[in-house]
Design an enzyme around this catalytic site. Structure first.
Site, short mmCIF file in Angstrom:
data_model
loop_
_atom_site.label_atom_id
_atom_site.label_comp_id
_atom_site.label_asym_id
_atom_site.label_seq_id
_atom_site.Cartn_x
_atom_site.Cartn_y
_atom_site.Cartn_z
N GLN A 172 4.18 0.57 2.25
CA GLN A 172 4.36 -0.67 3.00
C GLN A 172 5.55 -1.39 2.38
O GLN A 172 5.57 -1.64 1.17
CB GLN A 172 3.09 -1.52 2.93
CG GLN A 172 1.95 -0.97 3.75
CD GLN A 172 2.17 -1.16 5.24
OE1 GLN A 172 1.95 -2.22 5.78
NE2 GLN A 172 2.63 -0.11 5.91
N ASP A 208 0.77 -1.26 0.00
CA ASP A 208 0.00 0.00 0.00
C ASP A 208 0.80 1.32 0.00
O ASP A 208 1.79 1.44 0.73
CB ASP A 208 -0.86 0.09 1.26
CG ASP A 208 -1.58 -1.17 1.60
OD1 ASP A 208 -1.54 -2.13 0.82
OD2 ASP A 208 -2.20 -1.20 2.68
N SER A 268 -0.35 0.19 7.42
CA SER A 268 -0.67 1.39 6.65
C SER A 268 -1.17 2.56 7.48
O SER A 268 -1.75 2.38 8.55
CB SER A 268 -1.71 1.05 5.58
OG SER A 268 -1.05 0.35 4.55
C1 FRU Z 1 -3.92 -3.66 2.68
C2 FRU Z 1 -3.29 -4.08 3.98
C3 FRU Z 1 -3.62 -3.10 5.07
C4 FRU Z 1 -2.49 -3.26 6.04
C5 FRU Z 1 -1.33 -3.54 5.12
C6 FRU Z 1 -0.30 -4.49 5.67
O1 FRU Z 1 -3.27 -4.08 1.54
O2 FRU Z 1 -3.71 -5.39 4.32
O3 FRU Z 1 -4.90 -3.27 5.64
O4 FRU Z 1 -2.31 -2.13 6.80
O5 FRU Z 1 -1.87 -4.08 3.93
O6 FRU Z 1 0.83 -4.53 4.87
#
Ligand code: FRU
Length: 494
Positions: free
Chosen positions: A55, A39, A99
């Site tokens: 991420q 993300d 995120s």
């Molecule tokens: C969405 C997600 C978010 C989380 C992140 C973890 O793609 O699952 O909800 O914060 O990725 O990497």
């Protein structure tokens, strides 16, 4: 002070970055400095530059304990990496800095709000996450985690809320100088909902309301919410997990959802009038927007999707890209998306064809490439040789191609990467219902080495796919079953 875990990640990414040649990365889509990206996070304008965090797991090109990678840009297209901003090194985020979002405080500091994850073993086997919201404050490069973290935890959940699925805070400042934050959550039986919080200083938060509840309609847990006013309407963007298809919408499993409606300032609740997918291709998820200094609402998303992100084998030193930043508007009650206008500055070598008539397969001088901006307008005509099927094949060599095709009698547009180098039987196609308008179908296709974003009818719909074929596969051909009449306008992108 930079802790050991972050320091090591910074050393590692700096050393590994030089091993990846420029041509092995997309030219104007952000990919991780090294390793894995999902993300977009903390998309913000700070001290004269766009900041985009992501991420990030630097040590492998598969998902791992989440860090925040960081890059800055002047034009939203060319990004410069900065050192990783966050590492999972505190008691409340030791299993991941998930995120979140960013904003500038009145005193000029940059505030990040993210989800801290602690993974606990379950008696019945497996793990479950405890998710809380945390803060880090910095100067656009180095960030210090707030000493009183977490700032939102299970005690801040309304009744029935799951503390295992409580994540992805999206913060913004209101005109009166107070702050709001939406967070994804679900009930204990996994039904998604969005929680709204309020703060005077961006640090101390109070629960305000349940902004909206899914009530079993769109998937289960709702991830990565974003909420804003656009063209006199309110828009909620969210990425629901486990969606069921509905007609030609929501075929991605982990889907994207745009709800357009109204916000009641008395009850702090949102009522939707309209729903649609954000992207109709295969690779788009977890969108986040920014209110740019010039007033545009610009969205970016992870240009992959959990259901299909194993398409690329893990030998590569990076995986995951961001979509093009897209300017948003509401037209005829729908969300429209157009590539940021900055992209037009990258155009060169214009090639233009008008009213090309053909049957079967055709190629055209000057129409090829893997970094292009191409507009194709198909003029629909009734006649003896009425068009049954039309296709554009790109990223083509003798073995591979990726395609966009259109069947007029069904009004279906399809993106297809069956022949794009995959040795796995994943889903490689996605179809979308599109509209011929005043006899024309307009497609704008942006290619950037490993991706295609197809904007239909000036942004009424977008279909996004990634593909990882050799760059030498750069041919483009057109196919018509029946007679096609089209205009083509094509630029290379610098
Ligand atoms: C969405 C997600 C978010 C989380 C992140 C973890 O793609 O699952 O909800 O914060 O990725 O990497």
């Amino acid at each position: 002070m930079v802790g050991q875990t972050l320091w090591e990640a910074r050393k590692y990414e700096e050393a590994m970055e030089s091993g990846i040649r420029k041509e092995e990365r997309p030219a104007f889509h952000l990919c991780p400095r090294v390793g894995w990206m999902n993300d977009p996070n903390g998309f913000s304008y700070y001290r004269g530059q766009y900041h985009l965090f992501y991420q990030y797991y630097p040590y492998d090109s598969i998902w791992g304990p989440m860090h925040w990678g960081h890059a800055v840009s002047d034009d939203l297209l060319h990004w410069t990496y900065l050192p990783a901003a966050l590492a999972p090194d505190a008691a409340y985020d030791k299993d991941g800095c998930f995120s979140g979002s960013a904003l500038e405080l009145p005193d000029g500091r940059h505030l990040l709000m993210y989800t801290g994850v602690v993974r606990q073993p379950r008696l019945e086997g497996g793990f479950r996450d405890i998710q809380t919201q945390c803060i880090a404050i910095g100067d656009g490069r180095d960030y210090e985690k707030y000493s009183q973290n977490p700032v939102l935890d299970a005690g801040d959940l309304p009744e029935g809320g799951s503390r295992n699925d409580f994540r992805d805070p999206r913060i913004w400042a209101e005109e009166d100088g107070t702050y709001r934050c939406v967070v994804g959550n679900c009930t204990k039986d996994k039904d998604g909902r969005i929680l709204l919080y309020k703060s005077q200083d961006g640090i101390h938060w109070d629960f305000l309301s349940i902004l909206i509840e899914n009530r079993g309609r769109f998937g289960r847990m709702w991830e990565c919410p974003d909420f804003f006013k656009l063209d006199d309407k309110y828009v909620l963007l969210v990425s629901p997990q486990d969606m069921m298809p509905k007609g030609f919408e929501y075929h991605n499993g982990n889907g994207t959802l745009c709800l357009i409606g109204d916000f009641d300032k008395e009850t702090n609740t949102f009522t939707e009038e309209q729903d649609q997918a954000i992207d109709y291709g295969i690779d788009f998820y977890a969108s986040q927007t920014i209110a740019a200094p010039d007033g545009r609402r610009i969205m970016i998303g992870w240009m992959q999707n959990w259901d299909t992100c194993n398409l690329r084998d893990s030998e590569h030193s990076w995986f995951g890209q961001m979509s093009l930043p897209r300017e948003l508007s509401i037209e005829q009650g729908r969300l429209y998306q157009r590539p940021v206008r900055e992209l037009e500055k990258l155009r060169e070598n214009e090639v233009r064809y008008k009213n090309v008539k053909f049957e079967g397969i055709t190629r055209m001088d000057g129409i090829s490439g893997r970094r292009i901006d191409m507009e194709v307008t198909l003029h629909m005509q009734e006649g003896e040789k009425t068009l049954q099927k039309f296709a554009i094949r790109f990223a083509q060599d003798d073995i591979c191609h990726t395609a966009v095709s259109f069947r007029p009698y069904e009004s279906l547009l399809k993106v297809d990467r069956k022949f794009s180098g995959s040795r796995r039987a994943y889903i490689h196609q996605r179809r979308s219902l599109v509209h011929v308008k005043e006899g024309d179908l307009k497609l704008r296709i942006i290619l950037d080495r490993f991706s295609a974003e197809v904007f239909v009818n000036d942004g009424e719909q977008v279909l996004t796919i990634t593909f990882y074929t050799e760059q030498s596969a750069d041919g483009i051909s057109f196919f018509a079953d029946g007679e096609a009449v089209m205009d083509v306008l094509k630029y290379d992108l610098k």
